[in-house]
Design an enzyme around this catalytic site. Sequence first.
Site, PDB file in Angstrom:
ATOM      1  N   HIS A  30       1.420  -0.833   0.151  1.00  0.00           N
ATOM      2  CA  HIS A  30      -0.445   0.370   0.046  1.00  0.00           C
ATOM      3  C   HIS A  30       1.147   1.313  -0.320  1.00  0.00           C
ATOM      4  CE1 HIS A  30       1.177   0.712   4.169  1.00  0.00           C
ATOM      5  NE2 HIS A  30       0.657  -0.668   4.266  1.00  0.00           N
ATOM      6  N   GLU A  52       1.773   4.959   1.276  1.00  0.00           N
ATOM      7  CA  GLU A  52       2.160   5.623   2.873  1.00  0.00           C
ATOM      8  C   GLU A  52       0.799   6.200   3.441  1.00  0.00           C
ATOM      9  OE1 GLU A  52       4.992   9.108   4.221  1.00  0.00           O
ATOM     10  OE2 GLU A  52       2.906  10.241   3.327  1.00  0.00           O
ATOM     11  N   ASN A  85       2.027   5.557   8.817  1.00  0.00           N
ATOM     12  CA  ASN A  85       3.919   5.709   8.407  1.00  0.00           C
ATOM     13  C   ASN A  85       4.465   6.553   8.624  1.00  0.00           C
ATOM     14  OD1 ASN A  85       2.835   2.866   5.617  1.00  0.00           O
ATOM     15  ND2 ASN A  85       2.946   2.349   7.808  1.00  0.00           N
ATOM     16  N   THR A 129       2.345  -0.261  12.893  1.00  0.00           N
ATOM     17  CA  THR A 129       0.829   0.411  11.932  1.00  0.00           C
ATOM     18  C   THR A 129       0.170  -1.112  12.680  1.00  0.00           C
ATOM     19  OG1 THR A 129       1.663   1.848  11.055  1.00  0.00           O
ATOM     20  CG2 THR A 129      -0.913   0.751  11.098  1.00  0.00           C
ATOM     21  N   GLY A 130       0.290  -1.863  11.864  1.00  0.00           N
ATOM     22  CA  GLY A 130      -0.333  -3.341  12.019  1.00  0.00           C
ATOM     23  C   GLY A 130      -1.230  -3.735  11.720  1.00  0.00           C
ATOM     24  N   ARG A 139      -5.858   0.838   3.358  1.00  0.00           N
ATOM     25  CA  ARG A 139      -4.766   1.701   3.607  1.00  0.00           C
ATOM     26  C   ARG A 139      -4.435   0.751   2.216  1.00  0.00           C
ATOM     27  NH1 ARG A 139      -3.607  -0.295   8.502  1.00  0.00           N
ATOM     28  NH2 ARG A 139      -0.907  -1.883   8.486  1.00  0.00           N
ATOM     29  N   GLU A 161      -1.609  -6.676   7.517  1.00  0.00           N
ATOM     30  CA  GLU A 161       0.106  -6.459   7.347  1.00  0.00           C
ATOM     31  C   GLU A 161      -0.159  -7.624   9.037  1.00  0.00           C
ATOM     32  OE1 GLU A 161       3.556  -4.695   7.005  1.00  0.00           O
ATOM     33  OE2 GLU A 161       2.764  -6.606   7.710  1.00  0.00           O
ATOM     34  N   LYS A 181       8.535   4.142  16.145  1.00  0.00           N
ATOM     35  CA  LYS A 181       9.231   3.403  15.643  1.00  0.00           C
ATOM     36  C   LYS A 181      10.256   3.750  16.386  1.00  0.00           C
ATOM     37  CE  LYS A 181       7.366   1.130  12.311  1.00  0.00           C
ATOM     38  NZ  LYS A 181       6.752   0.990  10.389  1.00  0.00           N
ATOM     39  N   ARG A 239      12.285  -7.285  11.711  1.00  0.00           N
ATOM     40  CA  ARG A 239      12.421  -8.431  10.537  1.00  0.00           C
ATOM     41  C   ARG A 239      13.234  -9.502  11.019  1.00  0.00           C
ATOM     42  NH1 ARG A 239      10.142  -4.835   8.572  1.00  0.00           N
ATOM     43  NH2 ARG A 239      10.671  -3.456   7.303  1.00  0.00           N
ATOM     44  N   HIS A 286       0.283  -5.416   2.337  1.00  0.00           N
ATOM     45  CA  HIS A 286       1.148  -5.062   3.229  1.00  0.00           C
ATOM     46  C   HIS A 286       2.431  -5.672   3.322  1.00  0.00           C
ATOM     47  CE1 HIS A 286      -2.425  -3.648   5.276  1.00  0.00           C
ATOM     48  NE2 HIS A 286      -2.957  -5.038   4.192  1.00  0.00           N
TER      49      HIS A 286
HETATM   50  O1  LIG Z   1       2.721  -1.433  10.182  1.00  0.00           O
HETATM   51  C1  LIG Z   1       3.872  -1.486   9.567  1.00  0.00           C
HETATM   52  O2  LIG Z   1       4.114  -0.932  10.763  1.00  0.00           O
HETATM   53  C2  LIG Z   1       4.033  -0.724   8.504  1.00  0.00           C
HETATM   54  O3  LIG Z   1       3.207  -1.314   7.691  1.00  0.00           O
HETATM   55  C3  LIG Z   1       5.037  -1.933   8.637  1.00  0.00           C
HETATM   56  O4  LIG Z   1       5.944  -2.337   9.662  1.00  0.00           O
HETATM   57  P1  LIG Z   1       7.412  -2.967   9.911  1.00  0.00           P
HETATM   58  O5  LIG Z   1       7.960  -2.067   8.254  1.00  0.00           O
HETATM   59  O6  LIG Z   1       7.942  -2.363  10.784  1.00  0.00           O
HETATM   60  O7  LIG Z   1       7.316  -3.702   9.575  1.00  0.00           O
END
Ligand SMILES: O=C(O)[C@H](O)COP(=O)(O)O
Length: 341
Positions: A96, A98, A102, A108-109, A145, A199, A210, A227, A269
């Site tokens: 999606h 931004e 974001n 967000t999840g 999104r 997501e 973050k 990650r 996502h």
């Molecule tokens: O859900 C979120 O915060 C982003 O879409 C993806 O987050 P990430 O890049 O931390 O996986």
Amino acid sequence: MHVFRSEQRMTQLRPPKNVRHWPHSRDGVGVIPNSTFNAHALRINSSKASETSIFHFFRKNKINLNSVTCAKSSSAPDEPKKSPKSSETALILIRHGESLWNQKNLFTGCVDVPLSRRGVDEAIEAGRRISNIPIDMIYTSSLIRAQMTAMLAMTKHRKKKVPIVVHKEDDRSIAWSRIFSEQTSSEVIPVVTAWQLNERMYGELQGLNKKETAEKYGKKKVHEWRRSYDIPPPNGESLAMCAERAVAYFKDQIEPQLLAGKNILIAAHGNSLRSIIMHLDKLTSQEVIDLELSTGIPMLYIAKGGKISRRGSPTCPRTVGVYAYTSNLARYRELLENMEE
Ligand SMILES: O=C(O)[C@H](O)COP(=O)(O)O
């Protein structure tokens, strides 16, 4: 590093009309069958009761059944039939554009956050980049999104078909959401929304910044949550858990359509797509750690002979660039150009 990132904006040179971007295919394979959503005479493959109620509905509303067609009422679009080995279909994946969170660098999840203004622009730009690629079906998540990205991108598609969300709550909604005149049915593209493509659930991190989270728990720990393959965030999903639902859905619902001759767009996502790309590119759980997907950048795969292989990120049709296209896609594009002349 296996990265799909936004490309340098090439100068917008329009190649001379007669320049063929790709050699015609030697075997003269025709254009990818534009197998649109096949509407069938109203057949409610369900219990007698709902059939009676549907026909009762039509009679009460004086809808002449003969003039109405709709697809079979299966929970999935038409049952895919195997297409010949030689046929080729396109699979486009787009993360999606931004989102508002974001933009604020928040986790967000599964929170249902809309696109930011920039995300809307990214979705439209992605639409320009895939405007020449055939799309017969769209799969997206149940989050706005991703759905907005798909709908906005399709406003730029040169076929100008209308994406219509396929409802499958019950037989009546299936029948109603697919009631078209014969002509309309050739002008729509079914959109299937699936929570399995959502997501990953970021658990207690959702809504947190973050950067602040990394300061609080340490950069290494947060990178692990974001990650790694099998370490979930607190009360959230690991990528492995996300893959369990997203890849299973891809294999059960999407791959059969692709291999049956349907050209597919998936708008989803960062993590649900990372898990699908891990499956498609046969990445190890170590390699997938380095996989980063930018928002709104289309990624093209080609399915042929039972294989689905990555072709790169399409550029805008008017952009002089290395096309990751095939001769079939070239024919499809020429068809579109002739259509518009
Ligand atoms: O859900 C979120 O915060 C982003 O879409 C993806 O987050 P990430 O890049 O931390 O996986």
